[in-house]
Design a protein around this motif. Structure first.
Motif, short mmCIF file in Angstrom:
data_model
loop_
_atom_site.label_atom_id
_atom_site.label_comp_id
_atom_site.label_asym_id
_atom_site.label_seq_id
_atom_site.Cartn_x
_atom_site.Cartn_y
_atom_site.Cartn_z
N THR A 408 10.89 95.86 2.33
CA THR A 408 11.53 94.70 2.95
C THR A 408 12.41 93.98 1.93
O THR A 408 12.17 94.03 0.72
CB THR A 408 10.50 93.69 3.49
OG1 THR A 408 9.58 93.31 2.45
CG2 THR A 408 9.74 94.25 4.67
N SER A 409 13.42 93.29 2.46
CA SER A 409 14.29 92.43 1.66
C SER A 409 14.62 91.20 2.49
O SER A 409 14.27 91.15 3.68
CB SER A 409 15.57 93.18 1.27
OG SER A 409 16.38 92.38 0.42
N ASN A 410 15.24 90.21 1.87
CA ASN A 410 15.65 89.04 2.65
C ASN A 410 17.04 88.59 2.23
O ASN A 410 17.53 88.96 1.17
CB ASN A 410 14.65 87.89 2.51
CG ASN A 410 14.62 87.29 1.11
OD1 ASN A 410 15.66 87.01 0.53
ND2 ASN A 410 13.43 87.07 0.57
N SER A 411 17.66 87.81 3.08
CA SER A 411 18.91 87.16 2.75
C SER A 411 18.73 85.68 3.07
O SER A 411 18.76 85.29 4.24
CB SER A 411 20.08 87.75 3.55
OG SER A 411 20.37 89.06 3.15
N PHE A 412 18.48 84.89 2.03
CA PHE A 412 18.33 83.45 2.21
C PHE A 412 17.30 83.17 3.31
O PHE A 412 17.64 82.66 4.38
CB PHE A 412 19.68 82.81 2.52
CG PHE A 412 20.77 83.26 1.60
CD1 PHE A 412 20.79 82.83 0.28
CD2 PHE A 412 21.74 84.15 2.02
CE1 PHE A 412 21.80 83.26 -0.59
CE2 PHE A 412 22.74 84.58 1.16
CZ PHE A 412 22.77 84.13 -0.15
N ASP A 448 9.96 84.41 -0.13
CA ASP A 448 11.14 83.57 0.04
C ASP A 448 12.00 83.51 -1.22
O ASP A 448 13.23 83.43 -1.15
CB ASP A 448 10.74 82.15 0.43
CG ASP A 448 10.41 82.04 1.90
OD1 ASP A 448 10.42 83.08 2.58
OD2 ASP A 448 10.15 80.92 2.37
N ASP A 449 11.34 83.50 -2.39
CA ASP A 449 12.08 83.28 -3.62
C ASP A 449 12.58 84.57 -4.28
O ASP A 449 13.12 84.54 -5.39
CB ASP A 449 11.23 82.49 -4.62
CG ASP A 449 9.89 83.15 -4.91
OD1 ASP A 449 9.63 84.23 -4.34
OD2 ASP A 449 9.11 82.58 -5.70
N ALA A 450 12.44 85.71 -3.61
CA ALA A 450 12.94 86.97 -4.16
C ALA A 450 14.46 87.00 -4.11
O ALA A 450 15.09 86.44 -3.21
CB ALA A 450 12.36 88.16 -3.39
N TYR A 451 15.06 87.67 -5.08
CA TYR A 451 16.52 87.83 -5.12
C TYR A 451 16.95 88.61 -3.88
O TYR A 451 16.32 89.60 -3.50
CB TYR A 451 16.92 88.57 -6.39
CG TYR A 451 18.40 88.82 -6.55
CD1 TYR A 451 19.31 87.76 -6.50
CD2 TYR A 451 18.88 90.11 -6.76
CE1 TYR A 451 20.67 87.99 -6.66
CE2 TYR A 451 20.25 90.35 -6.93
CZ TYR A 451 21.13 89.28 -6.88
OH TYR A 451 22.48 89.51 -7.04
N TYR A 452 18.06 88.18 -3.25
CA TYR A 452 18.40 88.71 -1.93
C TYR A 452 18.74 90.20 -1.93
O TYR A 452 18.70 90.84 -0.88
CB TYR A 452 19.53 87.90 -1.31
CG TYR A 452 20.91 88.20 -1.87
CD1 TYR A 452 21.76 89.09 -1.22
CD2 TYR A 452 21.37 87.59 -3.03
CE1 TYR A 452 23.03 89.38 -1.71
CE2 TYR A 452 22.63 87.86 -3.53
CZ TYR A 452 23.46 88.75 -2.87
OH TYR A 452 24.70 89.02 -3.38
N GLN A 453 19.08 90.78 -3.09
CA GLN A 453 19.38 92.21 -3.12
C GLN A 453 18.17 93.06 -3.51
O GLN A 453 18.26 94.28 -3.51
CB GLN A 453 20.54 92.48 -4.08
CG GLN A 453 21.87 91.97 -3.58
CD GLN A 453 23.05 92.66 -4.26
OE1 GLN A 453 22.90 93.68 -4.91
NE2 GLN A 453 24.23 92.10 -4.09
N ASP A 454 17.07 92.42 -3.82
CA ASP A 454 15.87 93.17 -4.20
C ASP A 454 15.14 93.68 -2.96
O ASP A 454 15.10 93.00 -1.92
CB ASP A 454 14.92 92.30 -5.03
CG ASP A 454 15.43 92.06 -6.44
OD1 ASP A 454 16.38 92.76 -6.84
OD2 ASP A 454 14.90 91.17 -7.12
N THR A 495 17.15 85.64 7.04
CA THR A 495 17.21 87.02 7.51
C THR A 495 16.19 87.89 6.79
O THR A 495 16.03 87.78 5.57
CB THR A 495 18.61 87.61 7.28
OG1 THR A 495 19.55 86.87 8.06
CG2 THR A 495 18.68 89.08 7.66
N TYR A 496 15.49 88.74 7.54
CA TYR A 496 14.61 89.76 6.97
C TYR A 496 15.18 91.13 7.28
O TYR A 496 15.79 91.35 8.33
CB TYR A 496 13.21 89.65 7.55
CG TYR A 496 12.36 88.59 6.89
CD1 TYR A 496 11.73 88.84 5.67
CD2 TYR A 496 12.18 87.35 7.49
CE1 TYR A 496 10.95 87.87 5.06
CE2 TYR A 496 11.41 86.38 6.88
CZ TYR A 496 10.79 86.64 5.67
OH TYR A 496 10.03 85.68 5.07
#
Length: 507
Positions: A408-412, A448-454, A495-496
């Motif tokens: 999984t990753s997130n964008s903001f 939530d605090d992960a870098y969005y490209q990770d 976004t997830y």
């Protein structure tokens, strides 16, 4: 002569009282009844609750009175303890015990003796609290009784150390360069605010796994099964004599192809500090707490009686014994279209936005140009977006053991949520999704605090304990609140993203 005789008798009487008043710490019994004053105070509380003049609140409600981030800036260095200003009472059952010296001037109470949902810490400037607040004792705390000229009103709800997120009942506050925290109840405060009933219950530990332990469990008495100490700790004791205050020992549990780990912390003042660590595998029951610097969640023992490692040590699984029965990287999906095909179900419970296939520009896994499954509520125009992405069916009776894995990753992410669920009674019909039984799985979801490209690996999630036909669901919960709130305040429109979903089975 009469005077000397009188003095002799008086001294003998004083000595007798002194001797019979001393109780050895390791030789005590829980009183079967309470003092008249405590009984009267408790009866008044119960009568007040019954006639509505005193409000009883739950532990969860009490903890919610403390706002750990009043400025909404993402940290709690600006938090100020809340002073209770109404006549309210909270009830709980003591979950901790300082009888062995592993707790100090504190107790934890939880809201039920079994299946607790909340717990809270109480700091009291007294030692040997187990003599009065024994484990399992039902306790009522009256936080702000009517004005008493001798006793200040209004206990405080806050943190004992700034930013540790261990919500605590205290008797006062103090402020330093780090912030404002609560201080201990004095003896007079404790005696006038904390009242025991005659009820003592057996605290049933909440059965949980390492992956499921969170801040919500702080103060609860929990049990973890299938646990052992690593091989390198053989011949070691609970406490390392080279430490000054506390020793942290790693606990491990076999989690498929790797170990899951947690920390057990033991005080230098505990009476079991020189006991040898057991070498077998089994269950451990302890209180969930935090390290002094609040960097990690830990387990703290009431007693080594709660460590039962009499079984054989566990063995990790061999990846070569498993094969993939399902693998989807979403490359076959149509870009910018709702996820469909390959057995997937995308369902919008609330709102019109749904899971869709996008081409990622991320430099990390899976890399730019690859397709992913994505869901975000930004610009949806509605305050509630709940959407489901459900896997094809998995036959759990066709083999002995199954695991799920994905990234999984997130964008903001903006405080939107992604839940990982499993159902064995959903019939595949969209209309029945919300009425089916869905159980949370302990996989790792990007924070939530992960870098969005990770991209974050879920780990291997064991679903072998379930039977029948199963479906795995990703449930997104968010909403486009940006139009109703100031910028960056209260938004849940993040976004997830999901990729490389796999089901592994034992050959």
């Amino acid at each position: 002569m009469k005077t000397n005789k009188f003095l002799t008798l008086l001294l003998a009487l004083v000595a007798s009282i002194a001797i019979t008043s001393c109780v050895e710490d390791d030789d005590f019994s829980i009183p079967s009844d309470l003092g008249e004053e405590e009984n009267i105070a408790l009866q008044n509380i119960l009568a007040g609750i019954a006639d509505g003049t005193i409000d009883e609140v739950s532990i969860a409600e009490l903890k919610a009175m403390y706002d750990s981030d009043p400025n909404n800036d993402g940290d709690n260095d600006d938090a100020i303890p809340f002073q209770v200003d109404t006549d309210i009472v909270v009830k709980g059952y003591v979950s901790s015990s300082d009888r062995t010296g592993n707790f100090y001037k504190e107790i934890y109470i939880q809201d039920n003796f079994e299946n607790p949902t909340a717990a809270i810490k109480v700091i009291i400037n007294q030692t040997d609290l187990y003599n009065k607040y024994n484990k399992g004792r039902e306790v009522y705390i009256r936080l702000n009784p009517p004005t008493n000229s001798n006793i200040p009103n209004g206990l405080f709800i806050g943190e004992e150390r700034t930013g540790n997120n261990v919500i605590t009942i205290g008797g006062g506050t103090e402020t330093d360069q780090f912030g404002t925290t609560v201080t201990s109840l004095g003896t007079a405060q404790a005696n006038s605010r904390m009242f025991r009933s005659t009820t003592t219950m057996d605290i049933v530990p909440l059965n949980i796994s390492f992956d499921q332990i969170s801040d919500d469990n702080i103060g609860m008495f929990v049990q973890i099964d299938g646990v052992e100490f690593p091989d390198y700790l053989s011949n070691e004791n609970y406490f390392d004599p080279q430490e000054d205050f506390d020793t942290q020992r790693t606990l491990q549990a076999c989690s498929g192809f790797s170990y899951s780990n947690f920390i057990l912390e033991t005080s230098s003042f505990s009476d079991f500090k020189n006991e040898s660590l057991p070498t077998g595998n089994g269950s451990i029951s302890a209180i969930v707490s935090k390290t002094f610097d609040a960097s990690s969640l830990i387990l703290t023992l009431n007693s080594t009686d709660d460590v039962n490692f009499d079984g054989e040590r566990c063995s990790l699984l061999d990846i070569t014994d498993f094969s993939e029965v399902f693998n989807d990287d979403f490359e076959s999906m149509s870009t910018n279209a709702t996820i469909s095909g390959n057995g997937w179900t995308a369902f919008a419970e609330e709102g019109t936005y749904n899971w869709r296939a996008l081409t990622t520009t991320d430099s990390g896994n899976p890399g730019p140009g690859n397709k992913i499954a994505s869901m975000g509520a930004y610009n949806s125009g509605v305050t509630s977006n709940i959407t489901w992405l459900i896997s094809p069916s998995i036959d759990l009776d066709a083999q002995d053991l199954e695991f799920v894995n994905f990234q999984t990753s997130n964008s903001f992410s903006d405080d939107s949520e992604l839940e990982l669920l499993i159902s064995t009674d959903w019939d595949g019909i969209e209309a029945n999704i919300t009425s089916a039984t869905w159980t949370t799985l302990p996989g790792i979801i990007v924070s939530d605090d992960a870098y969005y490209q990770d991209w974050v690996d879920s780990g291997l999630i064991n679903i072998g304990s379930y039977s029948g036909t199963a479906h795995i669901a990703f449930k997104y919960i968010g909403g486009d609140n940006s139009g109703n709130n100031p910028p960056n305040t209260g938004t849940i429109d993040g976004t997830y993203e999901i990729d490389n979903f796999k089901v592994l089975v034992q050959d």
